[in-house]
Design a protein around this motif. Structure first.
Motif, mmCIF file in Angstrom:
data_model
loop_
_atom_site.group_PDB
_atom_site.id
_atom_site.type_symbol
_atom_site.label_atom_id
_atom_site.label_comp_id
_atom_site.label_asym_id
_atom_site.label_seq_id
_atom_site.Cartn_x
_atom_site.Cartn_y
_atom_site.Cartn_z
ATOM 1 N N THR A 155 -11.722 5.183 18.288
ATOM 2 C CA THR A 155 -12.459 5.415 19.017
ATOM 3 C C THR A 155 -11.227 4.878 20.800
ATOM 4 O O THR A 155 -12.046 2.950 20.173
ATOM 5 C CB THR A 155 -14.388 5.457 18.937
ATOM 6 N N GLY A 156 -11.118 4.565 21.774
ATOM 7 C CA GLY A 156 -10.928 3.914 22.444
ATOM 8 C C GLY A 156 -9.270 3.690 22.220
ATOM 9 O O GLY A 156 -8.495 2.670 23.259
ATOM 10 N N TRP A 157 -8.324 4.069 20.816
ATOM 11 C CA TRP A 157 -7.901 3.722 21.279
ATOM 12 C C TRP A 157 -6.359 5.095 21.233
ATOM 13 O O TRP A 157 -7.015 6.464 20.748
ATOM 14 C CB TRP A 157 -7.341 2.910 19.930
ATOM 15 N N ASP A 158 -5.344 5.097 21.334
ATOM 16 C CA ASP A 158 -4.346 6.278 21.170
ATOM 17 C C ASP A 158 -3.466 5.909 20.995
ATOM 18 O O ASP A 158 -2.696 5.052 21.299
ATOM 19 C CB ASP A 158 -4.068 6.557 22.886
ATOM 20 N N GLY A 159 -3.003 7.063 19.461
ATOM 21 C CA GLY A 159 -1.598 7.013 19.286
ATOM 22 C C GLY A 159 -0.850 8.062 18.666
ATOM 23 O O GLY A 159 -2.322 8.954 18.258
ATOM 24 N N ASN A 160 -0.057 7.653 18.059
ATOM 25 C CA ASN A 160 0.514 8.731 16.578
ATOM 26 C C ASN A 160 -0.535 9.084 15.313
ATOM 27 O O ASN A 160 -0.502 8.173 14.819
ATOM 28 C CB ASN A 160 1.710 8.804 16.059
ATOM 29 N N PRO A 161 -1.388 9.891 15.327
ATOM 30 C CA PRO A 161 -2.140 10.529 14.762
ATOM 31 C C PRO A 161 -1.554 10.549 12.860
ATOM 32 O O PRO A 161 -2.722 10.114 11.628
ATOM 33 C CB PRO A 161 -2.879 11.154 14.474
ATOM 34 N N GLU A 162 -0.280 11.144 13.383
ATOM 35 C CA GLU A 162 1.139 10.660 11.791
ATOM 36 C C GLU A 162 0.256 9.409 11.231
ATOM 37 O O GLU A 162 1.761 8.821 10.222
ATOM 38 C CB GLU A 162 1.666 11.488 11.675
ATOM 39 N N LEU A 163 0.469 8.407 12.511
ATOM 40 C CA LEU A 163 0.680 6.577 11.478
ATOM 41 C C LEU A 163 -0.385 6.040 11.868
ATOM 42 O O LEU A 163 -0.235 4.912 11.065
ATOM 43 C CB LEU A 163 1.921 6.162 12.911
ATOM 44 N N TRP A 164 -0.956 6.595 13.011
ATOM 45 C CA TRP A 164 -2.323 5.300 12.286
ATOM 46 C C TRP A 164 -3.900 5.950 12.182
ATOM 47 O O TRP A 164 -3.753 7.000 12.518
ATOM 48 C CB TRP A 164 -2.508 4.981 14.201
ATOM 49 N N SER A 165 -4.592 5.026 11.084
ATOM 50 C CA SER A 165 -5.421 5.708 10.493
ATOM 51 C C SER A 165 -6.523 4.094 10.496
ATOM 52 O O SER A 165 -6.026 3.288 11.303
ATOM 53 C CB SER A 165 -5.334 5.677 9.232
ATOM 54 N N VAL A 166 -7.657 4.784 9.932
ATOM 55 C CA VAL A 166 -9.262 3.510 9.534
ATOM 56 C C VAL A 166 -8.487 3.395 8.099
ATOM 57 O O VAL A 166 -9.161 4.256 7.542
ATOM 58 C CB VAL A 166 -10.268 3.532 9.988
ATOM 59 N N GLU A 167 -8.392 2.075 7.942
ATOM 60 C CA GLU A 167 -7.798 2.412 6.194
ATOM 61 C C GLU A 167 -8.998 0.576 6.273
ATOM 62 O O GLU A 167 -8.789 -0.509 6.347
ATOM 63 C CB GLU A 167 -7.347 1.952 6.173
ATOM 64 N N ASP A 168 -10.297 1.032 5.196
ATOM 65 C CA ASP A 168 -11.030 -0.812 4.272
ATOM 66 C C ASP A 168 -11.247 -0.969 5.857
ATOM 67 O O ASP A 168 -11.491 -2.696 5.840
ATOM 68 C CB ASP A 168 -9.766 -2.149 3.731
ATOM 69 N N GLY A 169 -11.538 -0.511 6.764
ATOM 70 C CA GLY A 169 -12.167 -1.029 7.933
ATOM 71 C C GLY A 169 -10.956 -1.050 9.226
ATOM 72 O O GLY A 169 -11.659 -2.510 9.472
ATOM 73 N N CYS A 170 -9.975 -1.387 9.065
ATOM 74 C CA CYS A 170 -9.164 -1.728 9.563
ATOM 75 C C CYS A 170 -7.977 -0.913 10.367
ATOM 76 O O CYS A 170 -8.329 0.032 9.565
ATOM 77 C CB CYS A 170 -7.896 -3.031 8.850
ATOM 78 N N THR A 198 -5.185 0.706 10.747
ATOM 79 C CA THR A 198 -4.143 0.947 10.039
ATOM 80 C C THR A 198 -2.594 1.506 10.452
ATOM 81 O O THR A 198 -2.840 2.992 11.284
ATOM 82 C CB THR A 198 -3.764 1.042 8.587
ATOM 83 N N GLY A 199 -1.560 0.968 10.545
ATOM 84 C CA GLY A 199 -1.103 2.065 11.023
ATOM 85 C C GLY A 199 0.319 1.296 10.093
ATOM 86 O O GLY A 199 1.159 0.497 9.292
ATOM 87 N N THR A 200 1.635 2.797 9.180
ATOM 88 C CA THR A 200 2.440 2.592 8.270
ATOM 89 C C THR A 200 3.280 3.706 8.899
ATOM 90 O O THR A 200 2.764 4.936 9.446
ATOM 91 C CB THR A 200 1.179 3.657 6.848
ATOM 92 N N THR A 201 4.677 3.291 8.117
ATOM 93 C CA THR A 201 5.710 4.533 8.730
ATOM 94 C C THR A 201 6.749 4.757 6.928
ATOM 95 O O THR A 201 6.273 3.963 5.952
ATOM 96 C CB THR A 201 6.666 4.007 9.614
ATOM 97 N N THR A 202 7.090 6.118 6.839
ATOM 98 C CA THR A 202 7.379 6.584 5.125
ATOM 99 C C THR A 202 9.008 5.654 5.264
ATOM 100 O O THR A 202 9.322 5.850 4.889
ATOM 101 C CB THR A 202 7.369 7.776 4.683
ATOM 102 N N GLY A 203 9.875 5.575 6.996
ATOM 103 C CA GLY A 203 10.942 5.210 6.268
ATOM 104 C C GLY A 203 11.554 5.665 7.214
ATOM 105 O O GLY A 203 11.426 6.257 8.240
ATOM 106 N N PRO A 204 13.368 5.035 7.161
ATOM 107 C CA PRO A 204 14.168 5.213 9.004
ATOM 108 C C PRO A 204 13.656 6.848 9.069
ATOM 109 O O PRO A 204 14.252 6.552 10.585
ATOM 110 C CB PRO A 204 15.638 4.894 7.898
ATOM 111 N N LYS A 205 14.153 7.646 8.782
ATOM 112 C CA LYS A 205 14.218 8.968 9.166
ATOM 113 C C LYS A 205 13.047 9.143 10.041
ATOM 114 O O LYS A 205 12.214 10.151 10.261
ATOM 115 C CB LYS A 205 14.520 9.628 8.790
ATOM 116 N N GLN A 206 11.710 9.130 10.346
ATOM 117 C CA GLN A 206 10.234 8.865 10.697
ATOM 118 C C GLN A 206 10.748 8.963 11.935
ATOM 119 O O GLN A 206 9.816 9.867 12.474
ATOM 120 C CB GLN A 206 9.264 8.361 10.064
ATOM 121 N N LEU A 207 11.099 7.692 12.462
ATOM 122 C CA LEU A 207 10.709 7.612 13.952
ATOM 123 C C LEU A 207 11.298 7.688 14.556
ATOM 124 O O LEU A 207 12.478 6.712 13.737
ATOM 125 C CB LEU A 207 9.980 6.083 14.120
ATOM 126 N N THR A 208 12.290 8.227 16.214
ATOM 127 C CA THR A 208 13.407 6.952 16.692
ATOM 128 C C THR A 208 13.391 5.960 17.634
ATOM 129 O O THR A 208 14.347 5.969 18.195
ATOM 130 C CB THR A 208 13.815 8.870 17.636
#
Length: 248
Positions: free
Chosen positions: A15-30, A32-42
């Motif tokens: 809440t209050g934040w805006d980002g790509n839901p494929e990359l950003w979430s809340v994990e363990d109360g933090c 959290t941003g993750t990527t899977t490898g070089p081909k995911q983002l340009t």
């Protein structure tokens, strides 16, 4: 005073934040941003705080990351021409290289401005003056550390765990920024993970812009030469790549 800080993250959701839901979430109360490898983002993407515009402030956030590098954007701007959730401007780097960790990097701008261990003044013409140098603050970015940004007028300070990494006074009116958005970076390239918690903001009074006076530079200040890139030589006889070759 500590009571003047307010939390920008509720520890439960974005809440209050805006980002790509494929990359950003809340994990363990933090956050959290993750990527899977070089081909995911340009291009580099960001989780943007939608709670307002930062001017003069002190920000504290505990961060750990692995696999690549990240950063805290501040007094920044969105770049929709590049893509959604693209941001440019001042960045406090979160980087595995000690000299780059908590440095000032200008995303989509001047690049590296001042490294960990340096105090710098940028004059009105954009020239950099090294006014002090000390041992850089060392930190393992794969472990939790508190990053602090203090911005008053055109004076910027970054810290790791309370120790100053950079001190910058930016007099270049054509390129500096005195206000803008806050965001966390996720970097294109190798798979990575960043986690953020305890995001605390204290807003400071307006003002604080100081004018450049060369006479006020301390004795021993060193003007850094800007490295010029050598022009590429054209080779009209060079053959184009074969059809099965790839170019970047």
């Amino acid at each position: 005073a500590e009571e003047e800080f307010r939390s920008l993250f509720n520890g439960k959701d974005l809440t209050g934040w805006d980002g790509n839901p494929e990359l950003w979430s809340v994990e363990d109360g933090c956050i959290t941003g993750t990527t899977t490898g070089p081909k995911q983002l340009t291009y580099n993407q960001f989780l943007i705080w939608r709670g307002g515009v930062l001017k003069n402030f002190e920000l504290r956030a505990k961060i750990k990351q692995s696999g690549n590098n990240s950063g805290i954007q501040y007094r920044s701007r969105e770049l929709p021409d590049i893509g959604k959730w693209s941001v440019g401007g001042y960045q406090c780097d979160v980087h595995p290289s000690t000299l780059n960790n908590a440095m000032v990097y200008e995303e989509k701008g001047r690049g590296i401005i001042v490294r960990n261990g340096q105090s710098m003044v940028i004059d009105a013409q954009g020239a950099s003056w090294l006014v002090a140098q000390r041992d850089p603050v060392e930190a393992d970015v794969s472990e939790w550390h508190e990053y602090t940004i203090v911005a008053r007028g055109n004076h910027l300070i970054h810290k790791i765990d309370g120790q100053v990494t950079i001190d910058l006074v930016d007099h270049d009116e054509s390129k500096r920024s005195l206000s803008g958005i806050l965001a966390f970076q996720i970097h294109r390239g190798p798979a990575m993970k960043i986690q953020v918690k305890d995001v605390m903001l204290k807003e400071l009074p307006d003002g604080g812009v100081v004018a450049f006076d060369q006479a006020a530079l301390p004795d021993g200040a060193k003007k850094l030469e800007t490295k010029k890139r050598s022009p590429r030589r054209k080779n009209p006889k060079k053959k184009p790549p074969a059809a099965d070759q790839t170019t970047q």
